[in-house]
Design a protein around this motif. Sequence first.
Motif, PDB file in Angstrom:
ATOM      1  N   TYR A 277      -1.124  -4.176  -2.737  1.00  0.00           N
ATOM      2  CA  TYR A 277      -1.262  -5.150  -3.825  1.00  0.00           C
ATOM      3  C   TYR A 277      -2.471  -6.071  -3.637  1.00  0.00           C
ATOM      4  O   TYR A 277      -2.480  -7.203  -4.104  1.00  0.00           O
ATOM      5  CB  TYR A 277       0.006  -6.008  -3.928  1.00  0.00           C
TER       6      TYR A 277
ATOM      7  N   SER B 279       9.896 -10.572  -3.572  1.00  0.00           N
ATOM      8  CA  SER B 279      10.922  -9.657  -4.072  1.00  0.00           C
ATOM      9  C   SER B 279      11.631  -8.884  -2.947  1.00  0.00           C
ATOM     10  O   SER B 279      12.752  -8.425  -3.141  1.00  0.00           O
ATOM     11  CB  SER B 279      10.319  -8.674  -5.077  1.00  0.00           C
TER      12      SER B 279
ATOM     13  N   SER C  50      -4.548  -8.382  -6.547  1.00  0.00           N
ATOM     14  CA  SER C  50      -4.169  -9.640  -7.189  1.00  0.00           C
ATOM     15  C   SER C  50      -3.260 -10.446  -6.250  1.00  0.00           C
ATOM     16  O   SER C  50      -2.315  -9.905  -5.682  1.00  0.00           O
ATOM     17  CB  SER C  50      -3.437  -9.337  -8.499  1.00  0.00           C
ATOM     18  N   PHE C  51      -3.563 -11.733  -6.158  1.00  0.00           N
ATOM     19  CA  PHE C  51      -2.728 -12.598  -5.334  1.00  0.00           C
ATOM     20  C   PHE C  51      -1.333 -12.734  -5.923  1.00  0.00           C
ATOM     21  O   PHE C  51      -0.341 -12.767  -5.187  1.00  0.00           O
ATOM     22  CB  PHE C  51      -3.367 -13.982  -5.177  1.00  0.00           C
ATOM     23  N   ALA C  52      -1.248 -12.788  -7.213  1.00  0.00           N
ATOM     24  CA  ALA C  52       0.051 -12.936  -7.878  1.00  0.00           C
ATOM     25  C   ALA C  52       0.936 -11.721  -7.599  1.00  0.00           C
ATOM     26  O   ALA C  52       2.140 -11.868  -7.351  1.00  0.00           O
ATOM     27  CB  ALA C  52      -0.147 -13.117  -9.379  1.00  0.00           C
ATOM     28  N   SER C  53       0.366 -10.538  -7.612  1.00  0.00           N
ATOM     29  CA  SER C  53       1.162  -9.343  -7.326  1.00  0.00           C
ATOM     30  C   SER C  53       1.557  -9.297  -5.850  1.00  0.00           C
ATOM     31  O   SER C  53       2.657  -8.841  -5.511  1.00  0.00           O
ATOM     32  CB  SER C  53       0.407  -8.075  -7.732  1.00  0.00           C
TER      33      SER C  53
ATOM     34  N   PHE D  84       2.094 -11.967  -3.949  1.00  0.00           N
ATOM     35  CA  PHE D  84       3.157 -12.961  -3.824  1.00  0.00           C
ATOM     36  C   PHE D  84       4.470 -12.432  -4.395  1.00  0.00           C
ATOM     37  O   PHE D  84       5.535 -12.607  -3.802  1.00  0.00           O
ATOM     38  CB  PHE D  84       2.743 -14.264  -4.515  1.00  0.00           C
ATOM     39  N   SER D  85       4.391 -11.764  -5.532  1.00  0.00           N
ATOM     40  CA  SER D  85       5.582 -11.203  -6.161  1.00  0.00           C
ATOM     41  C   SER D  85       6.221 -10.133  -5.271  1.00  0.00           C
ATOM     42  O   SER D  85       7.443 -10.085  -5.127  1.00  0.00           O
ATOM     43  CB  SER D  85       5.206 -10.609  -7.516  1.00  0.00           C
TER      44      SER D  85
END
Length: 152
Positions: free
Chosen positions: A63, A76, A66-69, A71-72
């Motif tokens: 991932y 999760s 993207s940092f958001a992905s 983190f997600s």
Amino acid sequence: METPIKMLDDKTDETTKQMLQSVVKRKRKFDRFKFRHLIVMWLTICFAFLYLLYLYESVLQPYSYSFASMFSAFVSNSVNFYCLVFVFGTYGLMNLLREKREKAEKEFHALRCEIIDKSKDLWKKEQEWKSRHLVFEMMKKNYDINLYHENK
């Protein structure tokens, strides 16, 4: 009481033998905490390294776009939480054992220095004073406790 200390018949009195026994007991306590701290320190380093390797393989590489992905993906997976708690728990245990090791070392060193300082009082008789080096050699050889100098 330890056998080598009991065998110091005419070289020391009972009070001195008790002090020597106490310094041996504190030395063993210090060595025990020193060993435990070393083991937990290496376990913490190994677990942290393995966890970071796991994070790299499972979160950072797939991932990385993207940092958001990232983190997600991190949030999760519940394994990340348990691994993080475990690594920080072993780190806290390592610090706790370090403090206990330092306290045990201070107690041991203080008693050892007290024996060195009071050696004139502990070996008052001339015969005891002349055989004092035999006691010091026995403590150094059997227990690795230096009573010759205050320096570690």
